[in-house]
Design a protein around this motif. Structure first.
Motif, PDB file in Angstrom:
ATOM      1  N   GLY A 329       0.775  -1.231   0.000  1.00  0.00           N
ATOM      2  CA  GLY A 329       0.000   0.000   0.000  1.00  0.00           C
ATOM      3  C   GLY A 329       0.803   1.274   0.000  1.00  0.00           C
ATOM      4  N   LYS A 330       2.130   1.169   0.042  1.00  0.00           N
ATOM      5  CA  LYS A 330       2.952   2.379  -0.036  1.00  0.00           C
ATOM      6  C   LYS A 330       2.803   3.007  -1.426  1.00  0.00           C
ATOM      7  CE  LYS A 330       4.795   2.163   4.084  1.00  0.00           C
ATOM      8  NZ  LYS A 330       4.488   3.179   5.119  1.00  0.00           N
ATOM      9  N   LYS A 331       2.846   4.320  -1.463  1.00  0.00           N
ATOM     10  CA  LYS A 331       2.650   5.050  -2.721  1.00  0.00           C
ATOM     11  C   LYS A 331       4.002   5.416  -3.334  1.00  0.00           C
ATOM     12  CE  LYS A 331       0.212   8.246  -0.752  1.00  0.00           C
ATOM     13  NZ  LYS A 331      -0.585   9.486  -0.581  1.00  0.00           N
ATOM     14  N   ALA A 332       4.198   4.997  -4.589  1.00  0.00           N
ATOM     15  CA  ALA A 332       5.494   5.208  -5.243  1.00  0.00           C
ATOM     16  C   ALA A 332       5.345   6.044  -6.504  1.00  0.00           C
ATOM     17  CB  ALA A 332       6.131   3.868  -5.596  1.00  0.00           C
ATOM     18  N   VAL A 333       6.378   6.826  -6.775  1.00  0.00           N
ATOM     19  CA  VAL A 333       6.518   7.546  -8.042  1.00  0.00           C
ATOM     20  C   VAL A 333       7.688   6.910  -8.789  1.00  0.00           C
ATOM     21  CG1 VAL A 333       7.191   9.731  -9.116  1.00  0.00           C
ATOM     22  CG2 VAL A 333       5.554   9.710  -7.223  1.00  0.00           C
ATOM     23  N   VAL A 334       7.449   6.526 -10.034  1.00  0.00           N
ATOM     24  CA  VAL A 334       8.480   5.927 -10.881  1.00  0.00           C
ATOM     25  C   VAL A 334       8.716   6.861 -12.061  1.00  0.00           C
ATOM     26  CG1 VAL A 334       9.149   3.918 -12.250  1.00  0.00           C
ATOM     27  CG2 VAL A 334       7.728   3.621 -10.220  1.00  0.00           C
ATOM     28  N   TYR A 335       9.974   7.077 -12.423  1.00  0.00           N
ATOM     29  CA  TYR A 335      10.278   7.997 -13.521  1.00  0.00           C
ATOM     30  C   TYR A 335      11.550   7.539 -14.242  1.00  0.00           C
ATOM     31  CZ  TYR A 335      13.579   9.710 -10.069  1.00  0.00           C
ATOM     32  OH  TYR A 335      14.586   9.778  -9.135  1.00  0.00           O
ATOM     33  N   GLY A 336      11.687   7.966 -15.483  1.00  0.00           N
ATOM     34  CA  GLY A 336      12.865   7.619 -16.278  1.00  0.00           C
ATOM     35  C   GLY A 336      12.489   7.286 -17.706  1.00  0.00           C
ATOM     36  N   GLU A 337      13.287   6.429 -18.348  1.00  0.00           N
ATOM     37  CA  GLU A 337      13.001   6.027 -19.728  1.00  0.00           C
ATOM     38  C   GLU A 337      11.704   5.222 -19.781  1.00  0.00           C
ATOM     39  OE1 GLU A 337      17.306   6.522 -19.045  1.00  0.00           O
ATOM     40  OE2 GLU A 337      15.991   4.929 -18.312  1.00  0.00           O
ATOM     41  N   GLU A 338      11.023   5.289 -20.917  1.00  0.00           N
ATOM     42  CA  GLU A 338       9.694   4.694 -21.016  1.00  0.00           C
ATOM     43  C   GLU A 338       9.674   3.198 -20.714  1.00  0.00           C
ATOM     44  OE1 GLU A 338       7.113   6.813 -24.287  1.00  0.00           O
ATOM     45  OE2 GLU A 338       9.222   6.899 -24.884  1.00  0.00           O
ATOM     46  N   ASP A 339      10.542   2.430 -21.344  1.00  0.00           N
ATOM     47  CA  ASP A 339      10.517   0.987 -21.120  1.00  0.00           C
ATOM     48  C   ASP A 339      10.956   0.634 -19.707  1.00  0.00           C
ATOM     49  OD1 ASP A 339       9.529  -0.228 -23.541  1.00  0.00           O
ATOM     50  OD2 ASP A 339      11.325   0.510 -24.535  1.00  0.00           O
ATOM     51  N   PHE A 340      11.851   1.403 -19.138  1.00  0.00           N
ATOM     52  CA  PHE A 340      12.232   1.225 -17.739  1.00  0.00           C
ATOM     53  C   PHE A 340      11.024   1.458 -16.834  1.00  0.00           C
ATOM     54  CE2 PHE A 340      13.331   3.414 -13.785  1.00  0.00           C
ATOM     55  CZ  PHE A 340      14.182   2.513 -13.167  1.00  0.00           C
ATOM     56  N   ASP A 349       3.922  -3.044  -8.860  1.00  0.00           N
ATOM     57  CA  ASP A 349       2.531  -3.468  -8.765  1.00  0.00           C
ATOM     58  C   ASP A 349       2.449  -4.924  -8.310  1.00  0.00           C
ATOM     59  OD1 ASP A 349      -0.354  -2.819  -9.418  1.00  0.00           O
ATOM     60  OD2 ASP A 349      -0.070  -4.532 -10.760  1.00  0.00           O
ATOM     61  N   GLU A 350       3.373  -5.735  -8.780  1.00  0.00           N
ATOM     62  CA  GLU A 350       3.416  -7.159  -8.436  1.00  0.00           C
ATOM     63  C   GLU A 350       3.645  -7.384  -6.944  1.00  0.00           C
ATOM     64  OE1 GLU A 350       5.595 -10.198 -11.007  1.00  0.00           O
ATOM     65  OE2 GLU A 350       7.087  -9.850  -9.424  1.00  0.00           O
ATOM     66  N   VAL A 351       4.441  -6.513  -6.313  1.00  0.00           N
ATOM     67  CA  VAL A 351       4.782  -6.721  -4.897  1.00  0.00           C
ATOM     68  C   VAL A 351       3.848  -5.981  -3.949  1.00  0.00           C
ATOM     69  CG1 VAL A 351       7.189  -7.161  -5.440  1.00  0.00           C
ATOM     70  CG2 VAL A 351       6.480  -4.823  -4.826  1.00  0.00           C
ATOM     71  N   GLY A 352       2.854  -5.269  -4.489  1.00  0.00           N
ATOM     72  CA  GLY A 352       1.859  -4.630  -3.636  1.00  0.00           C
ATOM     73  C   GLY A 352       2.092  -3.167  -3.346  1.00  0.00           C
ATOM     74  N   ILE A 353       3.085  -2.558  -4.006  1.00  0.00           N
ATOM     75  CA  ILE A 353       3.287  -1.112  -3.876  1.00  0.00           C
ATOM     76  C   ILE A 353       2.394  -0.413  -4.892  1.00  0.00           C
ATOM     77  CG2 ILE A 353       4.936   0.763  -4.241  1.00  0.00           C
ATOM     78  CD1 ILE A 353       7.103  -1.014  -3.119  1.00  0.00           C
ATOM     79  N   ASP A 354       1.701   0.620  -4.466  1.00  0.00           N
ATOM     80  CA  ASP A 354       0.808   1.358  -5.355  1.00  0.00           C
ATOM     81  C   ASP A 354       1.600   2.440  -6.093  1.00  0.00           C
ATOM     82  OD1 ASP A 354      -1.320  -0.147  -4.452  1.00  0.00           O
ATOM     83  OD2 ASP A 354      -1.992   1.352  -2.997  1.00  0.00           O
ATOM     84  N   VAL A 355       1.838   2.223  -7.365  1.00  0.00           N
ATOM     85  CA  VAL A 355       2.455   3.277  -8.177  1.00  0.00           C
ATOM     86  C   VAL A 355       1.372   4.317  -8.460  1.00  0.00           C
ATOM     87  CG1 VAL A 355       3.604   3.848 -10.345  1.00  0.00           C
ATOM     88  CG2 VAL A 355       4.113   1.679  -9.203  1.00  0.00           C
ATOM     89  N   VAL A 356       1.599   5.517  -7.988  1.00  0.00           N
ATOM     90  CA  VAL A 356       0.598   6.571  -8.157  1.00  0.00           C
ATOM     91  C   VAL A 356       0.941   7.486  -9.327  1.00  0.00           C
ATOM     92  CG1 VAL A 356      -0.311   6.563  -5.812  1.00  0.00           C
ATOM     93  CG2 VAL A 356       1.780   7.859  -6.318  1.00  0.00           C
ATOM     94  N   LEU A 357       2.231   7.549  -9.691  1.00  0.00           N
ATOM     95  CA  LEU A 357       2.645   8.336 -10.846  1.00  0.00           C
ATOM     96  C   LEU A 357       3.777   7.596 -11.560  1.00  0.00           C
ATOM     97  CD1 LEU A 357       2.726  10.923 -12.613  1.00  0.00           C
ATOM     98  CD2 LEU A 357       4.374  11.865 -10.964  1.00  0.00           C
ATOM     99  N   ALA A 358       3.595   7.389 -12.860  1.00  0.00           N
ATOM    100  CA  ALA A 358       4.641   6.833 -13.723  1.00  0.00           C
ATOM    101  C   ALA A 358       4.908   7.886 -14.784  1.00  0.00           C
ATOM    102  CB  ALA A 358       4.178   5.522 -14.354  1.00  0.00           C
ATOM    103  N   ALA A 359       6.089   8.500 -14.730  1.00  0.00           N
ATOM    104  CA  ALA A 359       6.351   9.667 -15.571  1.00  0.00           C
ATOM    105  C   ALA A 359       7.615   9.484 -16.389  1.00  0.00           C
ATOM    106  CB  ALA A 359       6.474  10.923 -14.706  1.00  0.00           C
ATOM    107  N   ASP A 380      -5.340   1.177 -14.618  1.00  0.00           N
ATOM    108  CA  ASP A 380      -6.150   2.359 -14.937  1.00  0.00           C
ATOM    109  C   ASP A 380      -6.165   3.366 -13.792  1.00  0.00           C
ATOM    110  OD1 ASP A 380      -7.587   0.708 -13.266  1.00  0.00           O
ATOM    111  OD2 ASP A 380      -9.498   0.938 -14.325  1.00  0.00           O
ATOM    112  N   LYS A 381      -5.628   2.993 -12.630  1.00  0.00           N
ATOM    113  CA  LYS A 381      -5.561   3.921 -11.492  1.00  0.00           C
ATOM    114  C   LYS A 381      -4.208   4.628 -11.407  1.00  0.00           C
ATOM    115  CE  LYS A 381      -8.744   1.064  -8.769  1.00  0.00           C
ATOM    116  NZ  LYS A 381      -8.902   0.246  -7.528  1.00  0.00           N
ATOM    117  N   ILE A 382      -3.279   4.223 -12.256  1.00  0.00           N
ATOM    118  CA  ILE A 382      -1.941   4.808 -12.247  1.00  0.00           C
ATOM    119  C   ILE A 382      -1.904   5.998 -13.201  1.00  0.00           C
ATOM    120  CG2 ILE A 382       0.504   4.404 -12.758  1.00  0.00           C
ATOM    121  CD1 ILE A 382      -0.025   1.422 -12.131  1.00  0.00           C
ATOM    122  N   LEU A 383      -1.479   7.130 -12.710  1.00  0.00           N
ATOM    123  CA  LEU A 383      -1.320   8.300 -13.565  1.00  0.00           C
ATOM    124  C   LEU A 383      -0.038   8.115 -14.377  1.00  0.00           C
ATOM    125  CD1 LEU A 383      -2.341  11.133 -14.382  1.00  0.00           C
ATOM    126  CD2 LEU A 383      -0.871  12.053 -12.564  1.00  0.00           C
TER     127      LEU A 383
END
Length: 472
Positions: A329-340, A349-359, A380-383
């Motif tokens: 349930g921890k909220k994570a922001v992931v950023y970098g190259e698209e395929d990364f 997502d697989e381990v249960g961390i909620d990615v809230v922004l993928a940029a 569909d809930k991930i920005l």
């Protein structure tokens, strides 16, 4: 004169636009230079101003902590006006004289592309002039920085290499591995996997040694390592290709054609030109995607997963159970190259961390769809945002307060201000030693990432505890 200005029509834009303030991407020829460094005996030349090559060298040295030689055709005002043919030929002569390379790979810059320099024509003329001399192989890639990102440039360079060197022929039992932009340690892991499977392969590019050398007794102008030309030539007769990345070079470099689905990667080119079946998948981060990688290997080679990887997989799943209560349930922001970002988001997502922004600063427009495909339960809930810079990420984080950031070191200032942990991975890592050796892929790479993420969250909680507990 006053009346002329007073009655001049005022043109107003109907579209809101915010200029990029701190781009979450780098220039296309930088990515091309990294790919070209993965070819044995190759010296990259940047066809344009000296500053472009200097910037790229400095940037790569900061991440890889190795000397990185990249030549320049060194445009002057004269070349900018009348064209860079003479500079191109002079740069080639200088590189041959100083380095004696097996391959010269030339990528273009904004300047040379803007004036319309035809590098392929220049090199064709050079080869004709030197037809009685022994000269290197040549590769050219069009990589203007006003289109695309460093990842577009990277994949354009890989595709250009295959187009220039690959040959057809009777199908063999070897496999092409197009690893995408991974770390030097990831490349070594991939090679070890193929050795364990006792399967011949062509890994392109392979900068595991050229950008991460052992200590030298004497300086080497061209580091040892890289994929040999002779290996690349066999890519057209491989049993299959495996290509990591589902977005690749489908940003605005390929946007020069209206249909962005016409992107040509190394794998798609070999499939179309020589009938080499291409298996495309995200970077294998996490259990599901690494399982997919081994399923493809089993299908292509007929060999089962070696026992050592069964053990790695089992330990990884066990650690998921051990660490779940700390990260769920921890909220994570992931950023970098698209395929990364796609692969890392799928793993979290697989381990249960909620990615809230993928940029990402990438421009393909495909990020949201790819994340929905590989995060089917909550995609569909991930920005998911293409074309974002670090300041937009910064502003979003200030408002939404994530628990952790996952990405390169350029996001550190955001994490520092928000006083949240940051897990450094991807590229670039400028503020730590060993950034080039961070593992990302496979069961072993995922294990190290998972441990680091969980421990970062535990450490944060521990440091902010009033008692500073020593036992969990």
């Amino acid at each position: 004169m006053k009346d002329m200005f007073e009655y001049a029509p005022v043109i107003k834009s109907t579209k809101e636009f915010t200029a990029t303030r701190n781009a979450c991407k780098l220039c296309a020829p930088l990515g091309a230079a990294i790919a070209f460094k993965g070819i044995r005996g190759c010296v990259p030349i940047i066809h344009g101003g000296q500053g472009c090559a200097t910037y790229i060298r400095r940037y790569l040295i900061s991440h890889y902590k190795e000397p990185v030689d990249i030549a320049s055709s060194n445009f002057s005002e004269e070349a900018t006006i009348f064209g860079g043919a003479a500079n191109c030929h002079q740069a080639i002569d200088n590189v041959i004289s100083a380095y004696k390379p097996e391959v010269i790979a030339m990528s273009t810059t904004c300047l040379s592309e803007t004036i319309g320099d035809d590098v392929k024509f220049y090199i064709k003329n050079y080869i004709e002039e030197k037809k009685d001399e022994e000269i290197p192989h040549f590769i050219t890639a069009a990589t203007p920085s006003y289109q695309g990102s460093h990842m577009d440039g990277f994949h354009e360079a890989v595709a250009a290499t295959v187009k220039s060197l690959a040959k057809g022929g009777e199908k063999g039992d070897h496999i092409n591995l197009f690893s995408g932009f991974v770390s030097t340690e990831d490349l070594r892991q991939l090679k070890q996997t193929m050795y364990d499977l006792a399967t011949d392969f062509v890994l392109l590019p392979d900068y595991s040694e050229t950008l991460d050398n052992p200590i030298w007794k004497t300086y080497k102008r061209i580091p040892e390592g890289g994929t040999p030309v002779q290996k690349i030539e066999t890519a057209g007769s491989a049993a299959a290709s495996i290509e990591f990345g589902t977005i690749l070079n489908s940003g605005s470099l390929s946007g020069r054609v209206k249909n962005k689905n016409l992107t040509t990667s190394g794998g798609t080119y070999l499939e179309k030109e020589f009938g080499v079946k291409n298996y495309r998948m995200p970077m294998p981060i996490g259990v599901k995607l690494t399982d997919q990688f081994f399923e493809i290997l089993t299908e292509v080679t007929g060999k089962e997963m070696p026992e050592v990887y069964e053990g790695q997989r089992g330990r990884l799943i066990d650690s998921y159970a051990d660490g779940h209560k700390y990260i769920f349930g921890k909220k994570a922001v992931v950023y970098g190259e698209e395929d990364f970002v796609v692969a890392m988001t799928a793993f979290l997502d697989e381990v249960g961390i909620d990615v809230v922004l993928a940029a990402t600063g990438g421009e393909s427009g495909k990020l949201a769809d790819e994340i929905k495909e590989y995060c089917p339960e909550r995609g569909d809930k991930i920005l998911a945002k293409n074309g974002w810079d670090y300041e937009r990420i910064h502003e979003w984080c200030q408002e939404n307060k994530p628990d952790i950031m996952v990405g390169n070191s350029k996001g550190y200032y955001i994490a520092r201000e928000l006083e949240i942990p940051i897990v450094r991975c991807g590229f670039p890592i400028h503020d730590r030693i060993g950034g080039q050796r961070i593992k990302h892929i496979g069961y072993a790479g995922t294990q190290e990432l998972f441990d680091q993420i969980v421990n970062s969250i535990i450490e944060y909680k521990q440091d902010h505890s009033p008692v500073g507990y020593k036992y969990m």
